[in-house]
Design an enzyme around this catalytic site. Structure first.
Site, mmCIF file in Angstrom:
data_model
loop_
_atom_site.group_PDB
_atom_site.id
_atom_site.type_symbol
_atom_site.label_atom_id
_atom_site.label_comp_id
_atom_site.label_asym_id
_atom_site.label_seq_id
_atom_site.Cartn_x
_atom_site.Cartn_y
_atom_site.Cartn_z
ATOM 1 N N LYS A 119 0.839 -1.214 0.000
ATOM 2 C CA LYS A 119 0.000 0.000 0.000
ATOM 3 C C LYS A 119 0.872 1.262 0.000
ATOM 4 O O LYS A 119 0.654 2.177 -0.777
ATOM 5 C CB LYS A 119 -0.900 0.016 1.247
ATOM 6 N N ASN A 120 1.865 1.284 0.877
ATOM 7 C CA ASN A 120 2.651 2.509 1.024
ATOM 8 C C ASN A 120 3.620 2.730 -0.138
ATOM 9 O O ASN A 120 4.174 3.813 -0.275
ATOM 10 C CB ASN A 120 3.420 2.496 2.349
ATOM 11 N N ARG A 180 -4.480 10.597 4.113
ATOM 12 C CA ARG A 180 -3.338 11.514 4.260
ATOM 13 C C ARG A 180 -2.402 11.465 3.050
ATOM 14 O O ARG A 180 -1.820 12.474 2.659
ATOM 15 C CB ARG A 180 -2.558 11.155 5.524
ATOM 16 N N CYS A 237 -5.185 8.028 9.344
ATOM 17 C CA CYS A 237 -5.281 7.499 10.706
ATOM 18 C C CYS A 237 -5.040 8.616 11.723
ATOM 19 O O CYS A 237 -4.212 9.491 11.504
ATOM 20 C CB CYS A 237 -4.232 6.420 10.912
ATOM 21 N N ARG A 282 0.704 14.763 12.643
ATOM 22 C CA ARG A 282 1.091 14.506 11.259
ATOM 23 C C ARG A 282 1.104 15.773 10.397
ATOM 24 O O ARG A 282 0.354 15.914 9.438
ATOM 25 C CB ARG A 282 0.186 13.427 10.657
ATOM 26 N N PRO A 283 1.966 16.715 10.763
ATOM 27 C CA PRO A 283 2.048 17.955 9.993
ATOM 28 C C PRO A 283 2.769 17.749 8.655
ATOM 29 O O PRO A 283 3.233 16.648 8.363
ATOM 30 C CB PRO A 283 2.856 18.872 10.905
ATOM 31 N N LEU A 335 7.705 19.688 6.777
ATOM 32 C CA LEU A 335 8.935 19.225 6.126
ATOM 33 C C LEU A 335 8.748 19.122 4.606
ATOM 34 O O LEU A 335 9.664 19.427 3.839
ATOM 35 C CB LEU A 335 9.362 17.869 6.696
ATOM 36 N N ASP A 342 4.548 0.989 12.083
ATOM 37 C CA ASP A 342 3.334 0.298 11.621
ATOM 38 C C ASP A 342 3.234 -1.128 12.168
ATOM 39 O O ASP A 342 2.181 -1.748 12.084
ATOM 40 C CB ASP A 342 3.280 0.273 10.081
ATOM 41 N N VAL A 386 8.143 7.382 16.720
ATOM 42 C CA VAL A 386 7.839 7.990 15.413
ATOM 43 C C VAL A 386 6.583 8.861 15.477
ATOM 44 O O VAL A 386 6.579 9.996 15.007
ATOM 45 C CB VAL A 386 7.719 6.913 14.316
ATOM 46 N N ARG A 442 -8.619 -0.131 4.508
ATOM 47 C CA ARG A 442 -7.694 0.798 3.846
ATOM 48 C C ARG A 442 -6.380 0.120 3.502
ATOM 49 O O ARG A 442 -5.684 0.553 2.575
ATOM 50 C CB ARG A 442 -7.373 1.982 4.777
HETATM 51 C C1 UD1 Z 1 4.218 6.954 6.136
HETATM 52 C C2 UD1 Z 1 3.348 5.731 5.979
HETATM 53 C C3 UD1 Z 1 2.792 5.295 7.327
HETATM 54 C C4 UD1 Z 1 3.927 5.119 8.340
HETATM 55 C C5 UD1 Z 1 4.817 6.351 8.383
HETATM 56 C C6 UD1 Z 1 6.045 6.169 9.258
HETATM 57 C C7 UD1 Z 1 2.463 6.001 3.749
HETATM 58 C C8 UD1 Z 1 1.289 6.266 2.876
HETATM 59 N N1 UD1 Z 1 2.265 6.047 5.070
HETATM 60 O O1 UD1 Z 1 3.387 7.995 6.613
HETATM 61 O O2 UD1 Z 1 2.106 4.054 7.153
HETATM 62 O O3 UD1 Z 1 3.372 4.920 9.624
HETATM 63 O O4 UD1 Z 1 5.277 6.675 7.058
HETATM 64 O O5 UD1 Z 1 6.761 5.047 8.865
HETATM 65 O O6 UD1 Z 1 3.549 5.710 3.268
HETATM 66 N N2 UD1 Z 1 6.363 14.711 10.578
HETATM 67 C C9 UD1 Z 1 6.574 16.006 10.939
HETATM 68 N N3 UD1 Z 1 6.557 16.961 9.966
HETATM 69 C C10 UD1 Z 1 6.336 16.662 8.658
HETATM 70 C C11 UD1 Z 1 6.142 15.320 8.289
HETATM 71 C C12 UD1 Z 1 6.156 14.364 9.273
HETATM 72 O O7 UD1 Z 1 6.745 16.308 12.113
HETATM 73 O O8 UD1 Z 1 6.344 17.576 7.827
HETATM 74 C C13 UD1 Z 1 6.321 13.686 11.633
HETATM 75 C C14 UD1 Z 1 4.938 13.058 11.741
HETATM 76 O O9 UD1 Z 1 4.106 13.842 12.543
HETATM 77 C C15 UD1 Z 1 5.266 11.726 12.359
HETATM 78 C C16 UD1 Z 1 6.635 11.383 11.761
HETATM 79 O O10 UD1 Z 1 7.162 12.603 11.274
HETATM 80 O O11 UD1 Z 1 5.363 11.845 13.751
HETATM 81 C C17 UD1 Z 1 6.591 10.360 10.638
HETATM 82 O O12 UD1 Z 1 5.817 10.876 9.596
HETATM 83 P P1 UD1 Z 1 6.081 10.489 8.070
HETATM 84 O O13 UD1 Z 1 7.347 9.716 7.954
HETATM 85 O O14 UD1 Z 1 5.927 11.742 7.261
HETATM 86 O O15 UD1 Z 1 4.873 9.520 7.793
HETATM 87 P P2 UD1 Z 1 3.868 9.505 6.574
HETATM 88 O O16 UD1 Z 1 4.610 9.762 5.301
HETATM 89 O O17 UD1 Z 1 2.685 10.325 6.888
#
Ligand code: UD1
Length: 423
Positions: free
Chosen positions: A22-23, A94, A118, A123-124, A127, A310, A332, A402
């Site tokens: 999926k990811n 997301r 989720c 989840r901002p 970055l 995950d 994380v 999902r």
């Molecule tokens: C992806 C995966 C999700 C997995 C996650 C971490 C997909 C579709 N989803 O989610 O299943 O749980 O990676 O392995 O691939 N963060 C910030 N600022 C940002 C972006 C992220 O602080 O701009 C923080 C998030 O709040 C979170 C952490 O970084 O605490 C990890 O987020 P991120 O790696 O971005 O996860 P996703 O890409 O949303």
């Protein structure tokens, strides 16, 4: 509302084949917007998030042709592409944010309401935006305060970008944007997940020049144009990990086909510590939980190649039946212990303190009405239900839809006593 009814089951036995990731498929589908030629994606799992991504691409002006019986999706994003992603789709997933860079490249602008998915923390996307700004994108700060990303650029120019945290989504958005930017982008402290490598492989086939995907420094030399290609998606490592835990928690023995052990080193190491016997063969990986009782262990989630967040809730399900206390530390996401309350309804007796959960282990679990609090937690309570006395009734299972293809059918084929009730 659809529900799962899970009864205590015997050891899981037999074989299961892992679906496409999926990811990995979601960013690859988003990347099809980078060309006006047709792309073919193969080994696509039949999942609700894939449907949502197809609808999103369609709403932006692409043509999609979905044949999920054959795990194949065609996307052709020729003609006019729209800049604004509809909120009703974005709020469902997301990963919709993944179209951000491609929309700016195709249309000069992207308007996306900050996404749902989720409920596991804030989840901002700062970055993602920091990276795009370095490439020359302007972000409307007033709109951002209202939760709307409104980003514009007439052209993107490569730069060196350091990510404060190796965000998976930010890494994917920046690689896509940099692929068609002018000059060279160097992305430091990049995420190293296998899904990043799969996206980079897809983009490279399209003609992108990317080096270092899978390490913490990725170098992207911008090209002028990308072409349509065909690509097989990698197997889903989290689905594989979930079935490994399924064998372990029930004291079963299963053969897992289409699983890449390289992508699951941390999970395999922890399962071995718990006494699970894991044997790779030419046919697949044999996971045997029948040899030893489950031994307690401690787990800390980390970005790849660390233990995946995950897999935290499925692994916690296993630790509830271990021979003694274990500690799980979630680093994380800041709010990823919602499943603890559900496990506790079943008698797990887990305590949390900030980022730590203390699992006493060795408890007699009983069935209870519980909720799938997020996608992976949904799978985790199903696994716990397989070893709890009586019936576990699980609501909010749309989360599970999902991300797990044919979850009930695959579990039933292994001997699990699980039914899906639609009412
Ligand atoms: C992806 C995966 C999700 C997995 C996650 C971490 C997909 C579709 N989803 O989610 O299943 O749980 O990676 O392995 O691939 N963060 C910030 N600022 C940002 C972006 C992220 O602080 O701009 C923080 C998030 O709040 C979170 C952490 O970084 O605490 C990890 O987020 P991120 O790696 O971005 O996860 P996703 O890409 O949303």
């Amino acid at each position: 509302m659809a529900r799962f009814l899970v009864e205590k089951s015997g050891p899981l036995t037999g074989e299961v084949t892992i679906s496409g990731s999926k990811n990995a498929v979601l960013p690859i589908m988003a990347a099809t917007l980078l060309t006006d030629e047709e792309c073919e994606i193969l080994d696509v799992p039949a999942l609700r998030d894939v449907d949502v991504m197809c609808n999103l691409l369609e709403s932006l002006g692409a043509t999609t042709n979905k044949d999920l019986d054959n795990h194949r999706v065609l996307v052709k994003a020729e003609g006019e592409i729209k800049s604004e992603a509809p909120f009703d789709l974005v709020k469902m997933m997301r990963a919709s944010i993944l179209v951000l860079g491609a929309l700016i490249l195709r249309t000069g602008r992207a308007v996306i309401h900050l996404p749902g998915g989720c409920a596991i923390g804030e989840r901002p996307v700062e970055l993602h935006l920091k990276g795009l700004k370095a490439l020359g994108v302007e972000v409307d700060s007033e709109q951002l305060k209202k939760g709307i990303v409104d980003a514009k650029a007439t052209k993107l120019v490569g730069d060196t970008i350091y990510l404060d945290f190796p965000s998976v989504g930010a890494t994917e958005v920046i690689i896509m944007a940099a692929s068609l930017a002018e000059g060279t982008t160097i992305l430091e402290n990049a995420a190293q997940e296998p899904e990043i490598v799969d996206l980079a492989n897809f983009l490279s086939k399209m003609g992108a020049k990317i080096k270092g995907a899978g390490t913490d420094t990725i170098k992207i030399e911008g090209v002028k144009k990308l072409k349509g290609v065909s690509h097989h998606v990698i197997p889903d490592r989290i689905e594989a990990g979930t079935f490994m835990v399924g064998a372990a928690i029930t004291g079963g023995k299963i053969l897992i086909k289409n699983m890449l052990t390289n992508h699951l080193k941390a999970v395999i190491a922890k399962l071995k510590e718990c006494g699970v016997v894991i044997t790779p063969t030419d046919e697949g990986v044999i996971v045997d939980g029948s040899v030893n009782p489950i031994i307690s262990t401690d787990v800390k989630t980390l970005p790849y190649p660390g233990f995946p967040t995950d897999m935290q809730s499925p692994f916690m399900a296993l630790l509830t039946v271990a021979d003694g206390p274990s500690v799980v530390i979630e680093t994380v996401f800041e709010n990823r212990f919602m499943h603890v309350a559900e496990f506790n309804r079943m008698g797990a007796g887990i305590r949390t303190e900030g980022k730590c959960a203390i699992i006493p282990g060795g408890k007699k679990l009983h069935g209870a009405p519980v909720a799938a609090t997020d996608l992976r937690a949904g799978a985790a309570v199903v696994l716990t239900g397989l070893v709890a006395d009586g019936t576990t009734e699980i609501t909010d299972i749309y989360h599970v839809d999902r991300g797990y293809e044919f979850f009930v059918d695959k579990l039933k084929a292994l001997g699990a006593n699980i039914t899906r009730v639609e009412d």
